[in-house]
Design a protein around this motif. Sequence first.
Motif, mmCIF file in Angstrom:
data_model
loop_
_atom_site.group_PDB
_atom_site.id
_atom_site.type_symbol
_atom_site.label_atom_id
_atom_site.label_comp_id
_atom_site.label_asym_id
_atom_site.label_seq_id
_atom_site.Cartn_x
_atom_site.Cartn_y
_atom_site.Cartn_z
ATOM 1 N N LYS A 51 -2.779 -10.932 -5.229
ATOM 2 C CA LYS A 51 -1.488 -10.481 -4.982
ATOM 3 C C LYS A 51 -0.967 -9.007 -4.614
ATOM 4 N N CYS A 52 -2.171 -8.249 -4.749
ATOM 5 C CA CYS A 52 -2.176 -6.802 -4.217
ATOM 6 C C CYS A 52 -2.790 -6.508 -2.948
ATOM 7 N N SER A 54 -3.320 -7.843 -0.075
ATOM 8 C CA SER A 54 -2.812 -7.975 1.429
ATOM 9 C C SER A 54 -2.324 -6.796 1.696
ATOM 10 N N CYS A 55 -1.735 -5.625 1.018
ATOM 11 C CA CYS A 55 -0.925 -4.379 1.470
ATOM 12 C C CYS A 55 -2.021 -3.218 0.847
ATOM 13 N N ALA A 62 -0.007 -0.360 2.171
ATOM 14 C CA ALA A 62 0.356 0.393 1.143
ATOM 15 C C ALA A 62 -0.689 1.817 1.184
ATOM 16 N N PRO A 63 -0.102 2.778 0.673
ATOM 17 C CA PRO A 63 -0.658 3.974 0.763
ATOM 18 C C PRO A 63 -1.921 4.197 -0.083
ATOM 19 N N PHE A 64 -2.350 3.334 -0.927
ATOM 20 C CA PHE A 64 -3.864 3.375 -1.490
ATOM 21 C C PHE A 64 -4.367 2.118 -1.986
ATOM 22 N N LEU A 66 -6.316 -1.004 -3.694
ATOM 23 C CA LEU A 66 -6.556 -1.420 -5.096
ATOM 24 C C LEU A 66 -7.633 -2.499 -4.793
ATOM 25 N N MET A 75 -5.106 3.629 -10.845
ATOM 26 C CA MET A 75 -3.615 3.514 -10.858
ATOM 27 C C MET A 75 -3.004 2.590 -11.885
ATOM 28 N N ILE A 78 0.490 3.044 -13.845
ATOM 29 C CA ILE A 78 1.795 3.124 -13.211
ATOM 30 C C ILE A 78 1.781 1.592 -12.645
ATOM 31 N N VAL A 83 4.667 -3.319 -12.208
ATOM 32 C CA VAL A 83 4.352 -5.018 -12.385
ATOM 33 C C VAL A 83 5.507 -5.684 -13.327
ATOM 34 N N MET A 88 6.633 -4.248 -7.946
ATOM 35 C CA MET A 88 5.383 -4.751 -7.443
ATOM 36 C C MET A 88 4.928 -5.927 -7.783
ATOM 37 N N PRO A 89 4.250 -6.799 -7.045
ATOM 38 C CA PRO A 89 4.539 -6.971 -5.633
ATOM 39 C C PRO A 89 5.858 -6.917 -5.371
ATOM 40 N N HIS A 197 10.003 1.924 7.078
ATOM 41 C CA HIS A 197 9.974 1.296 5.763
ATOM 42 C C HIS A 197 10.610 -0.254 6.049
ATOM 43 N N GLY A 239 3.936 -5.465 4.975
ATOM 44 C CA GLY A 239 3.395 -6.471 4.353
ATOM 45 C C GLY A 239 3.736 -7.966 4.693
ATOM 46 N N TRP A 395 13.332 -3.491 0.812
ATOM 47 C CA TRP A 395 12.179 -4.486 0.898
ATOM 48 C C TRP A 395 12.842 -5.445 1.604
HETATM 49 C C1 HEC Z 1 3.556 -6.397 0.449
HETATM 50 C C2 HEC Z 1 2.683 -5.326 0.391
HETATM 51 C C3 HEC Z 1 2.566 -4.922 -1.057
HETATM 52 C C4 HEC Z 1 1.980 -5.610 -2.020
HETATM 53 C C5 HEC Z 1 1.627 -7.048 -1.924
HETATM 54 C C6 HEC Z 1 1.696 -4.965 -3.168
HETATM 55 N N1 HEC Z 1 2.396 -3.387 -2.691
HETATM 56 FE FE1 HEC Z 1 2.284 -2.018 -4.170
HETATM 57 N N2 HEC Z 1 3.087 -0.873 -2.699
HETATM 58 C C7 HEC Z 1 3.148 -1.250 -1.551
HETATM 59 C C8 HEC Z 1 3.712 -0.259 -0.640
HETATM 60 C C9 HEC Z 1 4.036 0.081 0.660
HETATM 61 C C10 HEC Z 1 3.758 0.861 -1.714
HETATM 62 C C11 HEC Z 1 4.261 2.507 -1.274
HETATM 63 C C12 HEC Z 1 5.531 2.762 -1.941
HETATM 64 C C13 HEC Z 1 6.830 2.209 -1.381
HETATM 65 O O1 HEC Z 1 6.956 2.202 -0.066
HETATM 66 O O2 HEC Z 1 7.889 1.798 -2.418
HETATM 67 C C14 HEC Z 1 3.372 0.488 -2.715
HETATM 68 C C15 HEC Z 1 3.610 1.375 -3.900
HETATM 69 C C16 HEC Z 1 2.684 1.036 -5.053
HETATM 70 C C17 HEC Z 1 2.504 1.774 -6.520
HETATM 71 C C18 HEC Z 1 2.846 3.227 -6.474
HETATM 72 C C19 HEC Z 1 4.370 3.399 -6.870
HETATM 73 C C20 HEC Z 1 4.951 4.586 -7.044
HETATM 74 O O3 HEC Z 1 5.866 4.802 -7.237
HETATM 75 O O4 HEC Z 1 4.143 5.529 -6.869
HETATM 76 C C21 HEC Z 1 2.088 0.897 -7.239
HETATM 77 C C22 HEC Z 1 1.536 1.446 -8.571
HETATM 78 C C23 HEC Z 1 1.512 -0.599 -6.730
HETATM 79 N N3 HEC Z 1 2.292 -0.262 -5.336
HETATM 80 C C24 HEC Z 1 1.024 -1.314 -7.281
HETATM 81 C C25 HEC Z 1 1.012 -2.634 -6.703
HETATM 82 C C26 HEC Z 1 0.505 -3.850 -7.379
HETATM 83 C C27 HEC Z 1 -0.271 -3.712 -8.856
HETATM 84 C C28 HEC Z 1 0.364 -4.889 -6.674
HETATM 85 C C29 HEC Z 1 -0.236 -5.991 -6.924
HETATM 86 C C30 HEC Z 1 0.250 -6.740 -8.053
HETATM 87 C C31 HEC Z 1 1.167 -4.368 -5.637
HETATM 88 N N4 HEC Z 1 1.272 -3.015 -5.602
HETATM 89 C C32 HEC Z 1 1.243 -5.301 -4.464
HETATM 90 C C33 HEC Z 1 2.968 -2.447 -0.782
HETATM 91 C C34 HEC Z 1 2.696 -3.642 -1.549
#
Ligand code: HEC
Length: 472
Positions: A51-52, A54-55, A62-64, A66, A75, A78, A83, A88-89, A197, A239, A395
């Motif tokens: 679930k995470c 792919s980005c 995504a910027p970091f 997992l 992480m 947060i 979640v 997120m996702p 974005h 994504g 989004w």
């Molecule tokens: C479709 C792409 C995508 C998926 C899938 C995704 N993320 Fe992200 N996530 C991002 C992006 C892009 C950002 C950068 C912040 C933004 O643009 O909103 C982000 C930011 C975050 C942040 C930082 C938020 C902050 O405010 O600093 C967290 C924590 C996070 N994601 C956790 C997760 C987790 C846990 C999962 C899976 C359960 C997940 N993400 C799945 C694209 C995704």
Amino acid sequence: MPTLRTALSAAALSTIAAASLAACSSSSDAPTPGESPLTFTQAIEPLVQEKCQSCHRAGGVAPFPLVTYEDVKGMGAISKLKVQSREMPPWGAFDDAACTVNHDFRDDLTLTDEQIDLFARWVDEGMPLGDPSKRPPARTFGATGLVDKTATYQLPAPYAVAPGKDDIRCFPIDPGFAEDTWIGGSNVVPGDPRVVHHVIVYVDPKQQGVEKAGDAGSYPCFGGPDVEEPSLLLAWAPGVPPTTYGDATGLKIPKGSHLVMQVHYHPSNETTTDQTSIELKELPYKPGYVAQVILAGNAERAEGFLKLLPGPNDPPSGPAFLIPPNAKGHTESMELTIPEKIGDITVPELGVYAVGAHMHWAGVDMKIEVERKAPSDAQPAKECLLGTPKYDFNWQRAYQYDAPLDQLPTVGPGDKVRFTCTYDNTMDNRHVARAVSELRMSSPPEIRLGETTLDEMCLGVLVTVRRANLLD
Ligand code: HEC
């Protein structure tokens, strides 16, 4: 054949079952003290892979990442919050009491309540690693982008993105289509993924974007491309996989049309440049099915084939699109009656391939429902096509049904399609609060239908498919 979604949730369920079995195991095989049964290797890693990642992986949007235990642990706190709030996702569409969608969506990223709970408990229990020998194999990702693309159109020049406010700009592009062109797939490749974005690509049949852009090569365009008779080619968010219609279906771009790429820049702290591109698969033949994107909504009046319905806070004069300051849960609804004929042409039945919602910052949910004139076993009298209780302007995307062409939900002549948009025009809505502060206001204003930041829209996106005929 299980669908993709049922297969995925079956896999997730077995993870949960394994975890809770361990938690309830009898004293004879109870975990030794200090050893927690809910571990990264057995419960959390499969979940973040599915679930995470792919980005959130090296080279992802995504910027970091997992990926490793250290990544996820670092992480963890947060991530738990994001979640739990379903930020997120990023996936706005799911069922609630008012709307159950009969079809699964392709590439659905939604977490079940059980998965959210599992992740939160793992964080609360100190994020144990578990037995490294139980790690699942690493998830691998194939080539990204539109693999069978035939052409790429890039912004002609790098665009300077300055730190500060959101910037929503339109860039005209001349693809040089000397003939009607059929598009079988499309994708957006962000130039600088840290600041792009979302992107919406419009067809500009009258080539009007060029003049609006002038020497600058682009123009600000919050609400839409501001050209006559635009149609929608593609909506993209980070994504979102490429849009593909298969080999039998194409979206027609009339010859001579330009494209207008509307890019939403979310600035970072430094100045950067962006040169985003569009990938297209241009079919060398006329396909048997026609894809067409219908944008419907934004009704201003209570009459006609697209009419505004009565709602809360209407003035005595009748239905009005008007969201009062500080209104929460305010709805505007409108109804489209599909005509039986347009001119001499009998309107055909359309399969709905994908659906999407478009509102601005105050929008929090949109439902799209159909009431059919001629229901059948496969096509019930009433059906909810989309609910987005986690709508977020940042989004926006189209949600594609996971069904073969002949099993898609349909809309046809005489059917009524209803759009119900819910708004939160209070300072509790973080997007409204930010816009109010950027506009140097002290509180939310009255909102009406329009194109600028604190105007609103209620626009449904229906990507439809029908059999091609002589007229196409
Ligand atoms: C479709 C792409 C995508 C998926 C899938 C995704 N993320 Fe992200 N996530 C991002 C992006 C892009 C950002 C950068 C912040 C933004 O643009 O909103 C982000 C930011 C975050 C942040 C930082 C938020 C902050 O405010 O600093 C967290 C924590 C996070 N994601 C956790 C997760 C987790 C846990 C999962 C899976 C359960 C997940 N993400 C799945 C694209 C995704």
